[in-house]
Design a protein around this motif. Structure first.
Motif, PDB file in Angstrom:
ATOM      1  N   LEU A 146       0.859  -1.229   0.053  1.00 44.67           N
ATOM      2  CA  LEU A 146       0.034  -0.021   0.061  1.00 44.67           C
ATOM      3  C   LEU A 146       0.881   1.373   0.053  1.00 44.67           C
ATOM      4  CD1 LEU A 146      -2.895   1.151   0.122  1.00 44.67           C
ATOM      5  CD2 LEU A 146      -2.682   1.065   2.401  1.00 44.67           C
ATOM      6  N   LEU A 147       1.927   1.251   1.050  1.00 45.92           N
ATOM      7  CA  LEU A 147       2.851   2.583   0.781  1.00 45.92           C
ATOM      8  C   LEU A 147       3.531   2.577  -0.450  1.00 45.92           C
ATOM      9  CD1 LEU A 147       4.371   4.634   2.062  1.00 45.92           C
ATOM     10  CD2 LEU A 147       6.074   2.759   3.008  1.00 45.92           C
ATOM     11  N   LEU A 148       3.949   1.654  -1.255  1.00 50.77           N
ATOM     12  CA  LEU A 148       4.530   1.578  -2.467  1.00 50.77           C
ATOM     13  C   LEU A 148       3.723   2.033  -3.685  1.00 50.77           C
ATOM     14  CD1 LEU A 148       6.701  -1.723  -2.251  1.00 50.77           C
ATOM     15  CD2 LEU A 148       7.557   0.914  -1.746  1.00 50.77           C
ATOM     16  N   GLU A 149       2.302   1.706  -3.344  1.00 48.87           N
ATOM     17  CA  GLU A 149       1.304   2.241  -4.276  1.00 48.87           C
ATOM     18  C   GLU A 149       0.935   3.557  -4.015  1.00 48.87           C
ATOM     19  OE1 GLU A 149      -2.079  -0.148  -4.149  1.00 48.87           O
ATOM     20  OE2 GLU A 149      -3.436   1.416  -4.917  1.00 48.87           O
ATOM     21  N   MET A 150       0.960   4.030  -2.908  1.00 49.50           N
ATOM     22  CA  MET A 150       0.428   5.241  -2.378  1.00 49.50           C
ATOM     23  C   MET A 150       1.476   6.438  -2.553  1.00 49.50           C
ATOM     24  SD  MET A 150      -2.901   5.431  -1.873  1.00 49.50           S
ATOM     25  CE  MET A 150      -3.866   4.253  -2.617  1.00 49.50           C
ATOM     26  N   ASN A 151       2.676   6.094  -2.341  1.00 49.49           N
ATOM     27  CA  ASN A 151       3.699   7.070  -2.317  1.00 49.49           C
ATOM     28  C   ASN A 151       5.038   6.176  -3.339  1.00 49.49           C
ATOM     29  OD1 ASN A 151       5.551   9.189  -2.369  1.00 49.49           O
ATOM     30  ND2 ASN A 151       5.685   9.047  -0.047  1.00 49.49           N
ATOM     31  N   PRO A 152       4.760   6.173  -4.688  1.00 47.15           N
ATOM     32  CA  PRO A 152       5.462   5.691  -5.514  1.00 47.15           C
ATOM     33  C   PRO A 152       6.943   6.303  -5.901  1.00 47.15           C
ATOM     34  CG  PRO A 152       3.862   6.336  -6.875  1.00 47.15           C
ATOM     35  CD  PRO A 152       3.382   6.513  -5.548  1.00 47.15           C
ATOM     36  N   VAL A 153       6.635   7.779  -5.586  1.00 49.99           N
ATOM     37  CA  VAL A 153       7.774   8.525  -5.941  1.00 49.99           C
ATOM     38  C   VAL A 153       9.075   8.680  -5.024  1.00 49.99           C
ATOM     39  CG1 VAL A 153       8.485  10.992  -6.303  1.00 49.99           C
ATOM     40  CG2 VAL A 153       6.329  10.369  -7.353  1.00 49.99           C
ATOM     41  N   HIS A 154       8.356   8.692  -3.669  1.00 51.04           N
ATOM     42  CA  HIS A 154       9.400   8.710  -2.519  1.00 51.04           C
ATOM     43  C   HIS A 154       9.400   7.445  -1.745  1.00 51.04           C
ATOM     44  CE1 HIS A 154      10.227  12.930  -3.492  1.00 51.04           C
ATOM     45  NE2 HIS A 154       8.952  13.326  -2.905  1.00 51.04           N
ATOM     46  N   LYS A 155       8.320   6.504  -1.751  1.00 55.73           N
ATOM     47  CA  LYS A 155       8.102   5.340  -0.986  1.00 55.73           C
ATOM     48  C   LYS A 155       8.661   5.604   0.764  1.00 55.73           C
ATOM     49  CE  LYS A 155      10.175   2.709  -4.905  1.00 55.73           C
ATOM     50  NZ  LYS A 155      10.047   4.010  -5.993  1.00 55.73           N
ATOM     51  N   LYS A 156       8.003   6.804   1.108  1.00 57.48           N
ATOM     52  CA  LYS A 156       8.296   7.152   2.513  1.00 57.48           C
ATOM     53  C   LYS A 156       6.980   7.512   3.095  1.00 57.48           C
ATOM     54  CE  LYS A 156      12.551   9.681   1.914  1.00 57.48           C
ATOM     55  NZ  LYS A 156      13.529  10.791   1.922  1.00 57.48           N
TER      56      LYS A 156
END
Lengths: 219, 221
Positions: free
Chosen positions: B45-55
């Motif tokens: 979910l994190l990688l999907e929702m913040n693909p640019v920074h992954k933070k």
């Protein structure tokens, strides 16, 4: 009572140009004052004591600092004028702010190294710069501007870098267009707007300035 | 229709604390989800929702992500404007608040990171600069109860997460925050009296434990 608007700036600055563009988009009359960054004026030091940097917008004697902060301020104060710079929808506004933060970290850091380094450090910076531009290009998609049909907040932020594209390419001996053709098309579109044409220096002068800086950094 | 608000976070993050404080100040019901292993094993979910920074933190509002903590705090203030407004209405005052938030982000946070990832002379320089930056903030605070004046607001929210990290800075920097920045410490204690802050900041002892773990990870014991 007429507004008194002064902009302390430095002609090749990718940050200063953002403030110039925003003022011109809104048709705001302002006094442009060139700063010699090696001999900063007492006014600059007084108006931005924390960072001592340009641009500084002085509106009726009160300073606003940090370029995108200045752009947002201009958008809010002259909100009755044409050309809103930020979207009216809160979610879209959050996206615009997110991308400006991306630009001022992920594009700025490698761009700065391209201008001021050589060899391996510069090669790494070129790679990171192109990667960041590609991410932006993906966000742009098929839109004429980042703002959609209208030139806006993100486009203003990027124009500072667009005006430095030629200098970056010459300093780094590479070409941006083959890597990011649609971003380049949007860049050209932005560089044709009246507010931008009147704010951006001759790219040749920026190239000349960039090489002067490289000499100073002994690159 | 009720809002669905999810926050992806990691408990020691100063950035995440800004967002939880903002949500609590507004009385927004939200689901807190801990990224248990944010360094090595980020959730899909994190990688999907913040693909640019992954933070983290990532705020997911009705399925749509908002990333970057300062952007999130502004968003929360705009979406839920009635209760406890964070930013002043006046554009000039608002520009001042945004200026100081940018100062904290670009100077204090960046310097703070150097304190945990360097040693020897570099660490000494980072500690010195960190205190200098805090003193600039303390000077800006002046005699006001909060950075925003009489009311707890935007700049307070952006800075306060550091308060639970101060004991860690003191311990590893070998100085006393109370001696160096007593007004800022008083401000911190004042903010801690707010439920939103007390509920968002972890126990400083727990933070110290986390820093010890980080130092081991970076080989900086």
């Amino acid at each position: 009572m007429a507004d008194e608007v002064i902009l302390l700036d430095f002609w090749p600055s990718p940050f200063g140009v953002r403030a110039r563009i925003a003022l011109r988009e809104k048709g705001v009359e302002f006094e442009y004052r060139e700063e010699n960054l090696r001999d900063k004026s007492p006014l600059l030091l007084q108006m931005n004591p924390v960072h001592k940097k340009i641009p500084v917008l002085i509106h009726n004697g009160k300073p606003v600092c940090e370029s995108m902060n200045v752009v947002q301020y201009i958008d809010e104060v002259w909100s009755d004028k044409k050309n809103p710079l930020l979207p009216s929808d809160s979610y879209q506004r959050a996206q615009a702010r997110f991308w400006v933060d991306f630009i001022d970290t992920k594009v700025y850091e490698p761009a700065d190294k391209i201008w001021s380094t050589k060899g391996e450090v510069q090669e790494k910076a070129k790679k990171e710069y192109i990667e960041a531009l590609k991410i932006l290009e993906s966000e742009l998609g098929n839109k004429p501007y980042f703002g959609g049909d209208n030139f806006g907040f993100i486009d203003i932020a990027m124009t500072g870098y667009y005006m430095w594209f030629e200098a970056s390419e010459k300093c780094g001996n590479f070409s941006i267009e083959p890597e990011c053709p649609t971003l380049m098309a949007s860049a050209k579109r932005c560089l044709q707007r009246d507010s931008v044409v009147n704010s951006v220096p001759d790219p040749e002068k920026i190239v000349e300035f960039a090489f002067k800086i490289r000499k100073i950094y002994c690159v | 229709m009720a809002d669905e608000v999810i926050l992806l976070n990691f408990w020691p993050s100063i950035f995440g604390m800004r967002t939880t404080i903002a949500l609590e100040e507004k009385g927004v019901k939200y689901e807190y989800r801990e990224e248990e292993d944010v360094i090595n094993n980020k959730t899909r979910l994190l990688l999907e929702m913040n693909p640019v920074h992954k933070k983290i933190p990532v705020l997911i509002h009705n399925g749509k992500p908002v990333c970057e903590s300062i952007v999130q705090v502004q968003y929360i203030d705009e979406i839920w404007p009635e209760k406890n407004p964070f930013l002043p209405k006046d554009p000039y005052q608002r520009a001042q608040a945004l200026f100081w938030a940018d100062f904290i982000e670009k100077k204090v946070c960046v310097c703070g990171r150097r304190v945990w990832t360097t040693k020897g002379e570099e660490l000494e320089a980072a500690n010195k600069e960190f205190l200098e930056l805090l003193k600039i903030l303390q000077s800006e605070l002046g005699d006001k109860p909060y950075f925003g004046g009489d009311k707890f607001g935007f700049v307070d929210i952006v800075l306060i997460g550091f308060f639970c990290w101060f004991p860690a800075y003191e311990k590893f920097g070998n100085y006393s925050m109370e001696s160096e920045c007593s007004k800022l410490m008083a401000w911190g204690k004042r903010c801690m009296q707010r439920d939103s802050v007390a509920n968002s900041l972890p126990d400083p002892e727990r933070v110290i434990g986390y820093v010890l773990h980080l130092k081991k990870l970076f080989g900086l014991e």
